[in-house]
Design an enzyme around this catalytic site. Structure first.
Site, PDB file in Angstrom:
ATOM      1  N   PRO A  12     -15.367  -5.570 -34.696  1.00 50.48           N
ATOM      2  CG  PRO A  12     -16.531  -3.631 -34.151  1.00 50.48           C
ATOM      3  CD  PRO A  12     -15.426  -4.519 -33.680  1.00 50.48           C
ATOM      4  CG  ASP A  35     -14.213 -16.496 -39.998  1.00 44.56           C
ATOM      5  OD1 ASP A  35     -13.912 -17.520 -40.600  1.00 44.56           O
ATOM      6  OD2 ASP A  35     -14.662 -16.474 -38.841  1.00 44.56           O
ATOM      7  CE  LYS A  57     -10.470 -16.772 -51.852  1.00 41.77           C
ATOM      8  NZ  LYS A  57      -9.402 -17.750 -51.923  1.00 41.77           N
ATOM      9  N   GLY A  88     -14.273 -12.483 -36.759  1.00 42.18           N
ATOM     10  CA  GLY A  88     -14.944 -11.193 -36.580  1.00 42.18           C
ATOM     11  C   GLY A  88     -15.528 -11.053 -35.175  1.00 42.18           C
ATOM     12  N   GLY A  89     -15.514  -9.847 -34.639  1.00 46.18           N
ATOM     13  CA  GLY A  89     -16.131  -9.591 -33.336  1.00 46.18           C
ATOM     14  C   GLY A  89     -15.436 -10.345 -32.232  1.00 46.18           C
ATOM     15  CG  ASP A  90     -15.918 -12.492 -27.934  1.00 45.22           C
ATOM     16  OD1 ASP A  90     -14.981 -12.033 -27.265  1.00 45.22           O
ATOM     17  OD2 ASP A  90     -16.392 -13.639 -27.759  1.00 45.22           O
ATOM     18  CB  THR A 118     -19.231  -8.714 -29.380  1.00 48.13           C
ATOM     19  OG1 THR A 118     -20.266  -9.218 -30.223  1.00 48.13           O
ATOM     20  CG2 THR A 118     -19.878  -7.944 -28.239  1.00 48.13           C
ATOM     21  CG  MET A 171     -25.422 -14.220 -37.989  1.00 46.71           C
ATOM     22  SD  MET A 171     -24.872 -15.880 -37.603  1.00 46.71           S
ATOM     23  CE  MET A 171     -25.122 -15.950 -35.848  1.00 46.71           C
ATOM     24  N   GLY A 200     -21.558  -1.951 -39.599  1.00 48.06           N
ATOM     25  CA  GLY A 200     -21.321  -1.092 -38.447  1.00 48.06           C
ATOM     26  C   GLY A 200     -19.851  -0.870 -38.153  1.00 48.06           C
TER      27      GLY A 200
HETATM   28  N1  SAH Z   1     -18.565 -13.142 -33.359  1.00 49.51           N
HETATM   29  C1  SAH Z   1     -19.172 -12.014 -34.000  1.00 49.51           C
HETATM   30  C2  SAH Z   1     -20.524 -12.349 -34.576  1.00 49.51           C
HETATM   31  C3  SAH Z   1     -20.496 -13.369 -35.665  1.00 49.51           C
HETATM   32  S1  SAH Z   1     -22.042 -13.711 -36.350  1.00 49.51           S
HETATM   33  C4  SAH Z   1     -19.224 -10.824 -33.058  1.00 49.51           C
HETATM   34  O1  SAH Z   1     -18.972 -10.981 -31.863  1.00 49.51           O
HETATM   35  O2  SAH Z   1     -19.478  -9.724 -33.522  1.00 49.51           O
HETATM   36  C5  SAH Z   1     -22.062 -12.625 -37.734  1.00 49.51           C
HETATM   37  C6  SAH Z   1     -23.042 -11.508 -37.515  1.00 49.51           C
HETATM   38  O3  SAH Z   1     -22.474 -10.494 -36.731  1.00 49.51           O
HETATM   39  C7  SAH Z   1     -23.477 -10.813 -38.775  1.00 49.51           C
HETATM   40  O4  SAH Z   1     -24.488 -11.520 -39.451  1.00 49.51           O
HETATM   41  C8  SAH Z   1     -23.998  -9.523 -38.220  1.00 49.51           C
HETATM   42  O5  SAH Z   1     -25.274  -9.682 -37.658  1.00 49.51           O
HETATM   43  C9  SAH Z   1     -23.041  -9.259 -37.097  1.00 49.51           C
HETATM   44  N2  SAH Z   1     -21.962  -8.356 -37.490  1.00 49.51           N
HETATM   45  C10 SAH Z   1     -20.645  -8.602 -37.444  1.00 49.51           C
HETATM   46  N3  SAH Z   1     -19.944  -7.516 -37.834  1.00 49.51           N
HETATM   47  C11 SAH Z   1     -20.846  -6.560 -38.125  1.00 49.51           C
HETATM   48  C12 SAH Z   1     -20.757  -5.210 -38.567  1.00 49.51           C
HETATM   49  N4  SAH Z   1     -19.575  -4.630 -38.800  1.00 49.51           N
HETATM   50  N5  SAH Z   1     -21.895  -4.525 -38.758  1.00 49.51           N
HETATM   51  C13 SAH Z   1     -23.086  -5.090 -38.538  1.00 49.51           C
HETATM   52  N6  SAH Z   1     -23.237  -6.362 -38.123  1.00 49.51           N
HETATM   53  C14 SAH Z   1     -22.133  -7.084 -37.902  1.00 49.51           C
END
Ligand code: SAH
Length: 491
Positions: A12, A35, A57, A88-90, A118, A171, A200
């Site tokens: 994250p 990304d 971008k 980002g995330g998973d 995630t 999102m 976060g």
């Molecule tokens: N695959 C990612 C999500 C991608 S969709 C995952 O597993 O986290 C993108 C959304 O993830 C953003 O619009 C937001 O809602 C959330 N997000 C990702 N990183 C974040 C962060 N550091 N703080 C808050 N929301 C985050």
């Protein structure tokens, strides 16, 4: 031969939440396709020789279209490259990871998936919200608040309400009023606790906790922006009680670390763990001299010195390289006493099977000089060119014969000075771990205004150097990293 693709979840934002497997993949990457949401600290792990492709971008809202991203992954793999697709995330949770594998599958390109932490679960955790809790709920649901281009948001609010579980919307910043209204219309309690958490797990994380009916207004007042996560459910009630992240001792502090890149890691990590927003600015670097005839000559007659003095870990490393190159080993130092400026330098000697005889309690040249006031010479000083004058002055004053051999040079650099200039516009702490880091910092920012800077200095010599340039200072009680960190906590 075809290459391969590794789909990696970067977590994250907090670089500590990248998995070891993800890190390994990054370290072997030849191409990294990433990304917008991947944090700069993680991008910094990409090897310098690897090609970086930024597909996130958003200049004039033109992201690289998905089909083109799929194509880039395929083309690079067909070139035989080891490609890391960093997301980002998973990668499989609202990450289009599945779509990106389809083309690879069709062409028989080998691929692997490294899941990531995630944001859906970790961002609430950093906001003090356990997404499930036996006293409150028995399920958690992750929902997208973003509609596919051209279609309306389709969420079955009634079904969600019936679950009684915690609802996590990704999102959803733009759709926040709609989402809250949808839940209210479906019969959810207006007083249901809810939260929105922006950025976060990052030092700039902000959260707004409110009832479901109040959340849109309060989020707007706080100007919460994407990326943010919306959490709806009774568990949000716990957010203030379990608010560990906002209570970290350095939360909200901006800190610039000026150590050389190869030695800044632990200090940066420790400050980050304490909640600081850390920018690594390695404005100095030690460069070993390719030829060092003076050192080679000193090594030839090494047995004639009474003391050998090292003032940084680079000193013994270079000394032993030259000693071994001369076909000799540690036994050549049999009758020579060893002085080291601090425990790091002493530990390099230990690596070579030697113990330092002298290490001052305060790790700087002044204190080392005091320890050596009664030394009988001759002394060999093995250190940087342009080192501190404390030792040569003392030896001269006390009639101790010595040779000062420069084995390496300290070079000043300005790796990302624009970013640092931006940081200097507000109050910022800058760590200085030697007088040379002060000089490197000042030289790399010609004409800069240091009135917002508080220099956090490892010792009095370093502080004196910073004050020369009009920088306000605080000084660690002892010249150690632990003490420097304590000093920063006290600011
Ligand atoms: N695959 C990612 C999500 C991608 S969709 C995952 O597993 O986290 C993108 C959304 O993830 C953003 O619009 C937001 O809602 C959330 N997000 C990702 N990183 C974040 C962060 N550091 N703080 C808050 N929301 C985050």
């Amino acid at each position: 031969m075809n290459g391969n693709v590794i789909l990696v979840g970067a977590g994250p934002g907090d670089p500590g939440l990248l998995t070891p497997k993800g890190r390994q993949a990054l370290e072997q990457a030849e191409v990294v396709v990433y990304d917008r949401l991947v944090s700069p600290d993680i991008l910094a792990l990409i090897p310098s020789h690897a090609e970086r492709i930024d597909v996130g971008k958003e200049a004039s809202h033109h992201k690289v279209p998905q089909e083109q991203i799929n194509r880039i992954l395929l083309d690079k793999a067909l070139e035989g490259k080891c490609v890391v697709r960093l997301k980002g995330g998973d990668p499989f949770l609202f990450g289009r990871g599945g779509e990106e594998l389809e083309l690879l599958e069709e062409y028989g390109i080998p691929y692997q998936v490294v899941p990531g932490v995630t944001s859906a679960l970790s961002v609430p955790a950093y906001a003090g919200i356990p997404v499930t809790h036996r006293d409150y709920c028995s399920s958690v649901h992750i929902i997208t608040g973003h509609a596919r281009a051209g279609s309306a948001l389709r969420i079955d609010y009634e079904a969600l309400c019936r679950t009684g579980g915690t609802l996590v919307f990704l999102m959803g910043v733009n759709a926040l009023p709609k989402i809250c209204q949808g839940l209210l219309d479906a019969g959810m309690e207006p007083k249901m606790p809810a939260a929105i958490v922006e950025q976060g797990t990052l030092p700039r994380q902000r959260k707004v906790i409110a009832t479901l009916e109040q959340l849109p207004r309060e989020a707007e007042q706080a100007q919460i922006q994407s990326p943010a996560i919306i959490v709806v459910g009774k568990v949000c009630e716990l957010s203030d009680r379990f608010d560990w992240f906002d209570h970290l001792p350095l939360k909200g502090k901006e800190i610039i670390v000026t150590r050389p890149a190869d030695r800044s890691g632990t200090l940066c990590d420790r400050l980050r763990q304490l909640g600081a927003n850390v920018t690594s600015y390695p404005c100095i670097r030690t460069v070993e001299r390719a030829n060092c005839p003076e050192l080679d000559r000193a090594i030839e007659k090494i047995g004639t010195y009474r003391y050998l003095v090292f003032t940084s870990p680079a000193g013994p490393e270079i000394f032993f390289q030259r000693l071994f190159a001369a076909g000799r080993d540690a036994r050549a130092l049999a009758g020579v006493k060893l002085a080291a400026i601090g425990p790091k330098t002493a530990s390099v000697l230990e690596k070579y099977g030697l113990r330092a005889d002298l290490v001052p309690k305060t790790y700087d040249s002044d204190h080392l000089a005091q320890l050596m006031a009664q030394a009988e010479g001759p002394v060999l000083l093995c250190r940087a060119s342009r080192g501190s004058d404390a030792l040569p002055e003392l030896f001269t004053k006390n009639g101790i014969p010595f040779e000062d051999v420069p084995c390496y040079d300290t070079v000043y650099e300005a790796p990302d000075s624009d970013k640092v200039l931006e940081l200097l516009k507000r109050k910022v702490l800058v760590t200085f771990t030697s007088a040379s880091t002060v000089r490197g910092f000042v030289k790399s920012l010609p004409g800069a205004d240091f009135s917002n800077v508080l220099g956090c200095c490892i010792g009095p010599q370093t502080a004196k150097e910073a004050e020369k340039y009009g920088i306000a200072v605080v000084t660690a009680g002892e010249a150690t990293m632990d003490s420097l960190i304590e000093c920063i906590k006290g600011v």
